[in-house]
Write a protein that holds these residues in place. Sequence first.
Motif: not given
Length: 419
Positions: A223-237
């Motif tokens: 998965l690409d989330l746009g930025s590595p810094d967004r994983v904390a926000e994206a993983i729970p979702v």
Amino acid sequence: MSFTRDMMIRYTFTAKRQSFARLVSRASMLGMVLGVASLITVLSVMNGFAAELRDRVLSLVPHAVIVSSEGALTQWQSLAIELQSVPLVKHVAPFIDDVALIQSSSRRLGSQVRGIDVQAQRGVNNLHERIVSGNLKELQSRPFTIALGRSLAGQLGVMTGDVVEVVLPTLSVTPLGVFPRVRKLLVVAEFEVGSSIDALQSYVSLETAKRLFSRGGIDGLQLDLGSPDRVAEAIPVLREKLRDMPGQGTAPHLTIADWRESQGSLFAAVKMEKIMVGVLLLAVIAVAAFNIISTLTMSVTEKARDIAVLRVMGFTSSGVMALFLGHGLLIGAVGIAVGAGLGVFLALWISEIATLLEQLMGVQLFDPSVYYIGRLPSELQWGDVAITTCLALILSVLATVYPAWRASRISPVEVLNNG
């Protein structure tokens, strides 16, 4: 108030002082300049190294992966479509992962072999931008081809166009006995990231990986989330999304992991190293700040008669204390301001200065074959500048309290009588 300010400036910058006291005062100021400038510069260089490492390592590491604990995923296309509907997910790409021995005529080395869809892979990392030899598209168009990291290819002694043998982690039973499975692959591309990945990673097409490792499907999705810094926000979702998918309530076999689990310890070590170096260099500022104690102590002794006269003129003990507090802080503030300016200048231009020194001295400070970089990186963060200056000011305040208090306790009667 203006009189107190004038006295602070006079005590700090006047040349009519004992030569040794003047020397100590200038040394305190110079120490503060060097300490603050060094800390800002070194923190910026470490920020640059961390950013360089982050860009290189994470250039081929997906932000997150979804894998199954129950074997290969066969109906993965519908899962990819569901994940693509999540706003935080930018791209999805399938993969197959396994390990194998890659051997040439001269050497045999282990490698992490990843099967990819070349077109989909462009969305989850920049492998196509890291190709230094050959053509990555040939992985897809030609069966049984492989792309090797530049360091791995160099250690094997092969280049684009050569053939290597891949020893697979499965056995073949023949009338002559049991033998490991071996397959010849054509090297069609070499990539270079500039990190240890170059010596470990190799890529084949998804179809080649299925045939090599006898897979009926894929191992998971990148998965690409746009930025590595967004994983904390994206993983729970994403975890919530997986729980709500049909079948997951009774067979929760899909799990998600992000780059922090595979690479997090590396970046945590870099962050800890920055903190430790910062603490050590802060000691230099502390030494410079507490040199102010010596400066003010000598100044109090030298100005004892002036203090007595000021007290006779109506200065209170708190006024005298404020005067010498201001005197010490002015020494520290000047050193901090000059040091911060010098540190910012060095942080912004350290790469060019290092290059100029290399040219003048005829040496190479950073060998790319050893450090993976050929220059001194630097990234100025204003938060580091603010923290450094604030800590330096706090240390300067602490250093001035005792001498200023001592000045406020001087008895004008005793001084004038002894004079």
